[in-house]
Motif scaffolding. Structure first.
Motif, PDB file in Angstrom:
ATOM      1  N   ILE A   1      76.147   8.416 -24.680  1.00  0.00           N
ATOM      2  CA  ILE A   1      76.913   9.037 -23.601  1.00  0.00           C
ATOM      3  C   ILE A   1      78.341   8.489 -23.716  1.00  0.00           C
ATOM      4  O   ILE A   1      78.563   7.297 -23.505  1.00  0.00           O
ATOM      5  CB  ILE A   1      76.318   8.700 -22.215  1.00  0.00           C
ATOM      6  CG1 ILE A   1      74.827   9.060 -22.167  1.00  0.00           C
ATOM      7  CG2 ILE A   1      77.068   9.415 -21.113  1.00  0.00           C
ATOM      8  CD1 ILE A   1      73.890   7.889 -22.354  1.00  0.00           C
ATOM      9  N   MET A   2      79.272   9.346 -24.074  1.00  0.00           N
ATOM     10  CA  MET A   2      80.631   8.909 -24.380  1.00  0.00           C
ATOM     11  C   MET A   2      81.653   9.604 -23.476  1.00  0.00           C
ATOM     12  O   MET A   2      81.591  10.812 -23.274  1.00  0.00           O
ATOM     13  CB  MET A   2      80.966   9.225 -25.847  1.00  0.00           C
ATOM     14  CG  MET A   2      82.403   8.905 -26.260  1.00  0.00           C
ATOM     15  SD  MET A   2      82.702   9.293 -27.998  1.00  0.00           S
ATOM     16  CE  MET A   2      82.509  11.093 -27.994  1.00  0.00           C
ATOM     17  N   ILE A   3      82.575   8.817 -22.920  1.00  0.00           N
ATOM     18  CA  ILE A   3      83.695   9.349 -22.143  1.00  0.00           C
ATOM     19  C   ILE A   3      84.982   8.841 -22.777  1.00  0.00           C
ATOM     20  O   ILE A   3      85.188   7.623 -22.854  1.00  0.00           O
ATOM     21  CB  ILE A   3      83.640   8.921 -20.665  1.00  0.00           C
ATOM     22  CG1 ILE A   3      82.316   9.336 -20.032  1.00  0.00           C
ATOM     23  CG2 ILE A   3      84.804   9.522 -19.899  1.00  0.00           C
ATOM     24  CD1 ILE A   3      82.141   8.825 -18.602  1.00  0.00           C
ATOM     25  N   LYS A   4      85.817   9.760 -23.223  1.00  0.00           N
ATOM     26  CA  LYS A   4      87.094   9.358 -23.827  1.00  0.00           C
ATOM     27  C   LYS A   4      88.232   9.442 -22.821  1.00  0.00           C
ATOM     28  O   LYS A   4      89.132   8.614 -22.825  1.00  0.00           O
ATOM     29  CB  LYS A   4      87.411  10.241 -25.040  1.00  0.00           C
ATOM     30  CG  LYS A   4      86.502  10.012 -26.231  1.00  0.00           C
ATOM     31  CD  LYS A   4      87.124  10.550 -27.507  1.00  0.00           C
ATOM     32  CE  LYS A   4      88.381   9.770 -27.872  1.00  0.00           C
ATOM     33  NZ  LYS A   4      89.010  10.272 -29.104  1.00  0.00           N
ATOM     34  N   ASP A   5      88.209  10.454 -22.001  1.00  0.00           N
ATOM     35  CA  ASP A   5      89.263  10.633 -21.006  1.00  0.00           C
ATOM     36  C   ASP A   5      88.675  11.407 -19.834  1.00  0.00           C
ATOM     37  O   ASP A   5      87.879  12.331 -20.028  1.00  0.00           O
ATOM     38  CB  ASP A   5      90.444  11.388 -21.611  1.00  0.00           C
ATOM     39  CG  ASP A   5      91.688  11.302 -20.745  1.00  0.00           C
ATOM     40  OD1 ASP A   5      91.729  10.421 -19.863  1.00  0.00           O
ATOM     41  OD2 ASP A   5      92.616  12.109 -20.939  1.00  0.00           O
ATOM     42  N   CYS A   6      89.060  11.023 -18.625  1.00  0.00           N
ATOM     43  CA  CYS A   6      88.511  11.689 -17.449  1.00  0.00           C
ATOM     44  C   CYS A   6      89.365  11.372 -16.237  1.00  0.00           C
ATOM     45  O   CYS A   6      89.646  10.198 -15.966  1.00  0.00           O
ATOM     46  CB  CYS A   6      87.071  11.218 -17.208  1.00  0.00           C
ATOM     47  SG  CYS A   6      86.206  12.087 -15.879  1.00  0.00           S
ATOM     48  N   PRO A   7      89.820  12.391 -15.495  1.00  0.00           N
ATOM     49  CA  PRO A   7      90.556  12.129 -14.248  1.00  0.00           C
ATOM     50  C   PRO A   7      89.688  11.333 -13.285  1.00  0.00           C
ATOM     51  O   PRO A   7      88.462  11.456 -13.276  1.00  0.00           O
ATOM     52  CB  PRO A   7      90.839  13.536 -13.704  1.00  0.00           C
ATOM     53  CG  PRO A   7      90.737  14.442 -14.899  1.00  0.00           C
ATOM     54  CD  PRO A   7      89.705  13.828 -15.777  1.00  0.00           C
TER      55      PRO A   7
ATOM     56  N   LEU B   1      85.741  11.589 -12.383  1.00  0.00           N
ATOM     57  CA  LEU B   1      84.879  10.459 -12.725  1.00  0.00           C
ATOM     58  C   LEU B   1      84.021  10.040 -11.529  1.00  0.00           C
ATOM     59  O   LEU B   1      82.847   9.684 -11.688  1.00  0.00           O
ATOM     60  CB  LEU B   1      85.736   9.289 -13.202  1.00  0.00           C
ATOM     61  CG  LEU B   1      85.013   8.112 -13.866  1.00  0.00           C
ATOM     62  CD1 LEU B   1      84.127   8.585 -15.009  1.00  0.00           C
ATOM     63  CD2 LEU B   1      86.025   7.097 -14.374  1.00  0.00           C
ATOM     64  N   LEU B   2      84.583  10.114 -10.336  1.00  0.00           N
ATOM     65  CA  LEU B   2      83.803   9.824  -9.135  1.00  0.00           C
ATOM     66  C   LEU B   2      82.641  10.808  -8.987  1.00  0.00           C
ATOM     67  O   LEU B   2      81.505  10.416  -8.694  1.00  0.00           O
ATOM     68  CB  LEU B   2      84.699   9.887  -7.898  1.00  0.00           C
ATOM     69  CG  LEU B   2      85.578   8.680  -7.602  1.00  0.00           C
ATOM     70  CD1 LEU B   2      86.556   9.005  -6.476  1.00  0.00           C
ATOM     71  CD2 LEU B   2      84.720   7.473  -7.236  1.00  0.00           C
ATOM     72  N   MET B   3      82.923  12.084  -9.182  1.00  0.00           N
ATOM     73  CA  MET B   3      81.881  13.104  -9.089  1.00  0.00           C
ATOM     74  C   MET B   3      80.849  12.913 -10.197  1.00  0.00           C
ATOM     75  O   MET B   3      79.641  13.087  -9.980  1.00  0.00           O
ATOM     76  CB  MET B   3      82.511  14.487  -9.172  1.00  0.00           C
ATOM     77  CG  MET B   3      83.470  14.799  -8.026  1.00  0.00           C
ATOM     78  SD  MET B   3      84.339  16.371  -8.253  1.00  0.00           S
ATOM     79  CE  MET B   3      82.958  17.513  -8.221  1.00  0.00           C
ATOM     80  N   LEU B   4      81.326  12.533 -11.350  1.00  0.00           N
ATOM     81  CA  LEU B   4      80.446  12.321 -12.499  1.00  0.00           C
ATOM     82  C   LEU B   4      79.476  11.171 -12.226  1.00  0.00           C
ATOM     83  O   LEU B   4      78.280  11.261 -12.538  1.00  0.00           O
ATOM     84  CB  LEU B   4      81.324  12.027 -13.710  1.00  0.00           C
ATOM     85  CG  LEU B   4      80.701  11.889 -15.100  1.00  0.00           C
ATOM     86  CD1 LEU B   4      81.747  12.258 -16.150  1.00  0.00           C
ATOM     87  CD2 LEU B   4      80.214  10.472 -15.354  1.00  0.00           C
ATOM     88  N   MET B   5      79.978  10.094 -11.629  1.00  0.00           N
ATOM     89  CA  MET B   5      79.115   8.951 -11.327  1.00  0.00           C
ATOM     90  C   MET B   5      78.021   9.318 -10.325  1.00  0.00           C
ATOM     91  O   MET B   5      76.908   8.782 -10.373  1.00  0.00           O
ATOM     92  CB  MET B   5      79.958   7.800 -10.795  1.00  0.00           C
ATOM     93  CG  MET B   5      80.991   7.257 -11.785  1.00  0.00           C
ATOM     94  SD  MET B   5      80.288   6.599 -13.305  1.00  0.00           S
ATOM     95  CE  MET B   5      79.789   4.966 -12.777  1.00  0.00           C
ATOM     96  N   ASN B   6      78.325  10.241  -9.419  1.00  0.00           N
ATOM     97  CA  ASN B   6      77.298  10.705  -8.475  1.00  0.00           C
ATOM     98  C   ASN B   6      76.169  11.426  -9.195  1.00  0.00           C
ATOM     99  O   ASN B   6      75.029  11.446  -8.727  1.00  0.00           O
ATOM    100  CB  ASN B   6      77.920  11.632  -7.421  1.00  0.00           C
ATOM    101  CG  ASN B   6      78.769  10.881  -6.415  1.00  0.00           C
ATOM    102  OD1 ASN B   6      78.531   9.713  -6.141  1.00  0.00           O
ATOM    103  ND2 ASN B   6      79.769  11.559  -5.852  1.00  0.00           N
TER     104      ASN B   6
END
Length: 289
Positions: A182-188, A192-197
């Motif tokens: 699971i890789m994240i290179k760039d994210c507003p 990112l908050l929504m993604l963590m949920n």
């Protein structure tokens, strides 16, 4: 691990259910990852994290008095004060994931320090050869790909659940011979908050800011933070610190490995676990590469 085993059988994660799994005596196979740096080796069954996830997991220990809420609390701090890390990853994609990264000649990129070829039976045995040394793989013969940073987070998972309420890798299998990346290179930050949920149900992997793929072997080449070259990160394996870079949290403490290149190989079905029911995949032999 217990959550992943019970969830795969549709049972709630409870001590009573885990106890019954042992009493029933059903078993299933589990992949084991061998992490090596020179002659030093560490065997992992759950996950490896570098970047955001590792920082939250390890640095939040200062708030351990908060219980499990420490992860959410410190996670918010780290998202609003988001770090990015320089570095690169080199990996062997599983079938169907060859579009990720750029193919490379690994011999020109990495020195394997004796990992390239399995030893023959005629070679003398040294004291370091006693005990299990990890899978014997001709690393130079594999189809390696590379992705350069900077990265927000690199997270390798062996099973679906990283915690009772964290489905990190929804497509992970217990003994498929692969790790889920699971890789994240760039994210507003808001995304990112929504993604963590989405970690509660695995929906985070559907985000356009997340790359989700399976790999058969992996090389992590960690670097310093983008905003401060004098500070580096933490490499977290199965919830413990494997390596700390300079200027990182408790960087003065010694670790098993240095904050440098790590090679990760997967030994398919090496371990055996008690489970609530038989794993059909374990009843059907799976050919290995």
């Amino acid at each position: 691990m217990v959550k992943s085993l019970l969830d795969s059988c549709g049972e709630p994660c409870a001590a009573s259910n885990a106890t019954m799994s042992i009493i029933r005596g059903h078993k299933r196979s589990l992949d084991v990852a061998t992490i090596s740096q020179g002659d030093t080796k560490f065997f992992s069954m759950l996950m490896l994290a570098w970047g955001l996830v590792a920082d939250i997991d390890i640095e939040s220990e200062k708030y351990r008095w908060m219980g499990s809420a420490r992860l959410d609390f410190y996670g918010l701090q780290r998202i609003f004060g988001l770090r990015k890390y320089n570095g690169s990853i080199i990996f062997v994609p599983a079938s169907g994931f060859e579009s990720y990264g750029e193919p490379i000649d690994v011999e020109k990129e990495v020195i394997f320090e004796g990992e390239s070829k399995p030893k023959s039976d005629d070679e003398p045995v040294t004291t370091q050869d006693y005990g299990y040394q990890g899978p014997k793989v001709d690393m130079k013969s594999l189809n390696w790909h590379k992705i350069n940073g900077p990265f927000v987070s690199i997270w390798l998972h062996n099973v679906p659940w990283g915690g009772e309420d964290t489905m990190a890798a929804p497509d992970a299998q217990f003994s498929d011979g692969c790790l889920d990346l699971i890789m994240i290179k760039d994210c507003p930050k808001l995304s990112l908050l929504m993604l963590m949920n989405g970690l509660n149900d695995g929906s985070h992997v559907k985000s356009p800011h997340v790359s989700y793929l399976k790999v058969k072997a992996f090389i992590l080449q960690p670097g310093p933070r983008v905003d401060d070259q004098a500070k580096a990160g933490i490499i977290d394996v199965d919830g413990e610190v494997l390596a700390r870079g300079k200027g990182s949290y408790k960087s003065e403490e010694k670790t098993l490995m240095s904050y440098d290149k790590l090679l990760i190989k997967v030994d398919q079905g090496l371990a055996t676990l008690f489970a609530s029911s038989l794993d059909l995949a374990d009843l059907i032999p799976i050919p290995r590469d």
